[in-house]
Design an enzyme around this catalytic site. Structure first.
Site, PDB file in Angstrom:
ATOM      1  CG  ASP A  32      -0.173   0.035   2.450  1.00 33.00           C
ATOM      2  OD1 ASP A  32       0.946  -0.181   2.498  1.00 33.00           O
ATOM      3  OD2 ASP A  32      -0.877   0.152   3.645  1.00 33.00           O
ATOM      4  N   GLY A  33       1.996   1.224   0.092  1.00 30.96           N
ATOM      5  CA  GLY A  33       3.104   2.085  -0.402  1.00 30.96           C
ATOM      6  C   GLY A  33       3.589   2.634   1.089  1.00 30.96           C
ATOM      7  CD  GLU A  34       1.156   1.548   6.196  1.00 31.80           C
ATOM      8  OE1 GLU A  34       1.744   0.701   6.945  1.00 31.80           O
ATOM      9  OE2 GLU A  34      -0.085   1.939   6.552  1.00 31.80           O
ATOM     10  NE  ARG A  91      12.298  26.280  -3.855  1.00 34.60           N
ATOM     11  CZ  ARG A  91      12.228  25.530  -4.741  1.00 34.60           C
ATOM     12  NH1 ARG A  91      12.200  24.148  -4.738  1.00 34.60           N
ATOM     13  NH2 ARG A  91      11.930  25.993  -6.064  1.00 34.60           N
ATOM     14  CE  LYS A 221      42.960  38.794  -9.328  1.00 33.48           C
ATOM     15  NZ  LYS A 221      44.161  39.924  -9.731  1.00 33.48           N
ATOM     16  CG  ASP A 263      12.650  23.754  -8.977  1.00 33.58           C
ATOM     17  OD1 ASP A 263      12.987  22.628  -9.812  1.00 33.58           O
ATOM     18  OD2 ASP A 263      11.813  23.708  -8.281  1.00 33.58           O
ATOM     19  CB  THR A 264      12.475  25.464 -13.639  1.00 34.89           C
ATOM     20  OG1 THR A 264      12.356  26.686 -13.235  1.00 34.89           O
ATOM     21  CG2 THR A 264      11.234  24.680 -12.774  1.00 34.89           C
ATOM     22  N   GLY A 266      14.867  28.757 -14.395  1.00 37.07           N
ATOM     23  CA  GLY A 266      14.447  30.047 -14.930  1.00 37.07           C
ATOM     24  C   GLY A 266      14.863  31.095 -14.479  1.00 37.07           C
ATOM     25  CB  THR A 267      15.016  32.215 -10.868  1.00 38.35           C
ATOM     26  OG1 THR A 267      13.792  32.509 -10.646  1.00 38.35           O
ATOM     27  CG2 THR A 267      15.872  33.667 -10.318  1.00 38.35           C
TER      28      THR A 267
END
Length: 349
Positions: A32-34, A91, A221, A263-264, A266-267
């Site tokens: 069941d994913g547990e 985030r 410098k 992440d993507t 974009g920024t």
């Protein structure tokens, strides 16, 4: 030293730095994913270090960490330190518009920038989700938490989420700047004021200042500092993307953009374009946490960036390295290993 499924290679690298091997444990799934957690060796009376970044799939990795920590406490471990190279659910932390306005009015190349940086932490609004996650980690049984460049980076504000567990913040500006200078051949720059460190967004200004100071010492410098400002469009505007501008002089300079998460991409790509529009000769970038989702590799390849250097706080598949030759990863394993040595043999009182 134990590891979850999030980043086994980093755990192996840390263990190798310490002359040890990763402990034996088994993390499985029921139908069941547990999640099922089993430790295959005794931990009674021992100091245990669990390495588990909270990258994608975030919630799966969080549950693994919580169940591992709880199981270790139930098995009578003497002390449990969780090492979370990338801490999730931060985030939403951002800088208020009041601080952004002050930055825009400040000549970033003068000493007045220090007055802006000094109010940075007090003007942060942090995500309550990050605080909730910190409490869950404490309740699960963690005595101490070690993390790298916890957002917002360089300020330590998010460290206040923890009430009972000790928190140690590793800053990339303290441990990887010299390696970064070698990877980017920054020592070959001839001009005394040729390099500018730019924050990828307003909440990374403190991080940029720390990199500036460290690089100034290493390269001997005068390093400039700048920041990328993103201003949201008015509600009725047809343009949906935020307006991006750079504050600081980058004309005829080599620019190093520093940030916490890519992440993507974009920024970061827009920041590189703005630096080029401002007259920068070359643009490099450093990011602590490489999530690199949703076509980030292709986007970075098309950008003006010469190279993007990231830490191995999160795993980057070989396929993404192949798709993005501009990407280079440097290891944080030795710094984490050193922190384990300090914690184990010189515990804080």
């Amino acid at each position: 030293i134990f590891s979850g499924n999030a980043h086994m290679q980093l755990a192996k690298d840390v263990a190798e730095c310490l002359g040890r091997t990763v402990g034996k444990n088994k993390i499985g799934r029921f139908n069941d994913g547990e999640i099922s957690v089993k430790f295959l060796e005794s931990v009674r009376g021992k100091d245990i270090y669990v390495i588990q970044p909270l990258g994608p799939p975030v919630n799966e990795n969080i549950m693994e960490l919580l169940l591992m920590t709880s199981a270790l406490r139930s098995a009578s471990a003497k002390r449990v330190t969780v090492i979370i190279p990338y801490f999730a659910y931060l985030r939403e932390a951002n800088v208020t518009s009041k601080t952004v306005g002050k930055i825009k009015k400040t000549n970033i190349d003068t000493e007045e920038v220090d007055s802006v940086l000094s109010v940075e932490a007090s003007n942060l609004t942090a995500s309550l989700a990050g605080s909730d996650l910190a409490r869950m980690i404490e309740v699960s049984g963690a005595n101490k938490v070690v993390t790298v460049d916890m957002q917002p980076p360089g300020q330590g504000a998010a460290g206040g989420f923890f009430r009972d567990a000790q928190i140690e913040l590793l800053r990339s500006s303290d441990v990887v700047v010299e390696t970064l200078a070698e990877v980017l051949n920054l020592k070959e720059l001839t001009g005394d004021t040729e390099l500018v460190v730019a924050a990828s967004h307003a909440s990374c200004i403190t991080m940029a200042k720390l990199f500036k100071q460290k690089l100034g010492t290493i390269l001997d410098k005068n390093i400039g500092v700048a920041t990328i400002i993103r201003t949201p469009q008015p509600p009725n505007s047809e343009e949906t993307k935020p307006k991006v501008e750079i504050v600081g002089n980058v004309k005829d300079k080599t620019v190093l953009i520093v940030g916490d998460v890519v992440d993507t991409g974009g920024t970061l790509c827009r920041a590189a374009k703005v630096a080029k529009w401002g007259g920068a000769k070359k643009v490099y970038a450093f990011s602590s946490h490489p999530i690199l989702s949703r076509g980030a590799a292709a986007r970075l390849n098309k950008s003006p960036l010469e190279k993007l250097v990231v830490l191995d706080t999160l795993p980057v598949p070989a396929s993404k390295h192949d798709k993005c030759p501009k990407l280079e990863q440097i290891s944080i394993a030795n710094a984490i290993a050193q922190k384990i040595v300090e914690s184990h043999f010189q515990p804080k009182v």
